[in-house]
Write a protein that holds these residues in place. Sequence first.
Motif, mmCIF file in Angstrom:
data_model
loop_
_atom_site.group_PDB
_atom_site.id
_atom_site.type_symbol
_atom_site.label_atom_id
_atom_site.label_comp_id
_atom_site.label_asym_id
_atom_site.label_seq_id
_atom_site.Cartn_x
_atom_site.Cartn_y
_atom_site.Cartn_z
ATOM 1 N N SER A 190 39.284 30.789 36.906
ATOM 2 C CA SER A 190 38.069 30.171 37.437
ATOM 3 C C SER A 190 38.075 28.668 37.211
ATOM 4 C CB SER A 190 36.828 30.791 36.790
ATOM 5 O OG SER A 190 36.744 30.425 35.419
ATOM 6 N N LEU A 195 33.824 27.130 42.281
ATOM 7 C CA LEU A 195 33.641 27.508 40.882
ATOM 8 C C LEU A 195 33.635 26.301 39.942
ATOM 9 C CD1 LEU A 195 35.961 30.657 40.777
ATOM 10 C CD2 LEU A 195 33.473 30.590 40.944
ATOM 11 N N GLU A 229 41.455 39.984 31.362
ATOM 12 C CA GLU A 229 40.218 39.212 31.404
ATOM 13 C C GLU A 229 40.433 37.757 31.026
ATOM 14 O OE1 GLU A 229 36.233 38.331 32.024
ATOM 15 O OE2 GLU A 229 37.456 40.034 32.661
ATOM 16 N N HIS A 267 33.307 35.967 39.944
ATOM 17 C CA HIS A 267 33.325 35.388 38.597
ATOM 18 C C HIS A 267 31.934 35.326 37.963
ATOM 19 C CE1 HIS A 267 37.574 34.186 38.319
ATOM 20 N NE2 HIS A 267 37.501 34.072 39.634
ATOM 21 N N ARG A 272 41.780 36.032 34.053
ATOM 22 C CA ARG A 272 40.739 35.924 35.073
ATOM 23 C C ARG A 272 39.799 34.762 34.764
ATOM 24 N NH1 ARG A 272 35.721 37.532 36.917
ATOM 25 N NH2 ARG A 272 35.044 37.976 34.798
ATOM 26 N N ARG A 273 39.431 34.614 33.489
ATOM 27 C CA ARG A 273 38.546 33.510 33.105
ATOM 28 C C ARG A 273 39.237 32.156 33.272
ATOM 29 N NH1 ARG A 273 36.980 36.852 28.617
ATOM 30 N NH2 ARG A 273 38.278 35.574 27.252
#
Length: 351
Positions: free
Chosen positions: A107, A187, A100, A137, A103-104
């Motif tokens: 963005s 994003l 995670e 996201h 993944r953050r």
Amino acid sequence: MTVTSETTDAGGRAQDVLLSVQDVAVHFPITKGIIRDRVVGHVKAVDGVSLDVRRGSTYGLVGESGCGKSTLGRAVLRLLTPSRGQVWFDGTDVATLKGEQLRRARSRMQMIFQDPMSSLDPRQSVEAALAEPMRAHGVDPGAGGFGAKVKELLNQVGMPASAASRFPHEFSGGQRQRIGIARAVALRPELVVADEPVSALDVSVQAQVVNLLEELQDSLGLTYVVIAHDLAVVRHVSDVVGVMYLGGLVEEADSDTLYDAPMHPYTLALMSAIPVPDPVIEATRERILLTGDLPSPADPPTGCRFSTRCPWVQPGRCTTERPALREVAPGHKVACHYAEEIKAGRVRRAA
């Protein structure tokens, strides 16, 4: 415009540095055997690169095909995992992130690919392609939904709202690249790595895409790493330029300094190949022609990686000791044992 600062963080990096790459290497194993279970060597695509990119600036990365610049760009975004080294993004080492957390972080870091046709799903409409990262996201589309967000993105990159319902094969190369750029900024990232963003386009379209990138940088506050082999494009868009050769950085300086006063022999050869739009100057200008082929990154030369092709190679040190990237003037770094001597004419070219 680059923001300057004298303050540093706990790791000693300037606080206005958004991206700091420290001794990054990407090595790919060479395997043998029936089931490819024996590692017999490594392809050293990137081998010990360090550089800093200031927030809001553009860092241009140039070099010939196979030098490792695209691999480095992918390692920065963790599309490839570095074999060693650190990639600090806004104070966080993304080389260590997983799950995670990664993944953050992704963005906030996006990529523009060289070939927009292969990087866009031919079965997805433009609206689906642009909405996909926002959905993945968890972006709140607002009252207008993702359709309104997509139309806003298309407008930002100079595409009509009607493009949302169409598919990649219905557009020209330049239009597809605009869609790819829209997807990269969907994003609102802080860092964008642009890998050869205009090399697949017609010359007449390249300037339009370059201008679009600059407009988006100003309006969205983007930081760019632009990977290219077109020296004219890199000079136009970059604040700082780094020159790569066989997996390593051989010279780094601000754009004007690098183009007006290059010091590394490889950079000198690159600059001598740029045509000058003045027949008198062009007729008298000395060209530096490199002999031999680019060595294999699986078996790089000992000492200086450029020693097998360098016109100023010296016996001894050049072939036994790999030069470090050192500062020869404020903001100007060169990885060459004899850079100052070559510039001053105290080292003769090899016969």
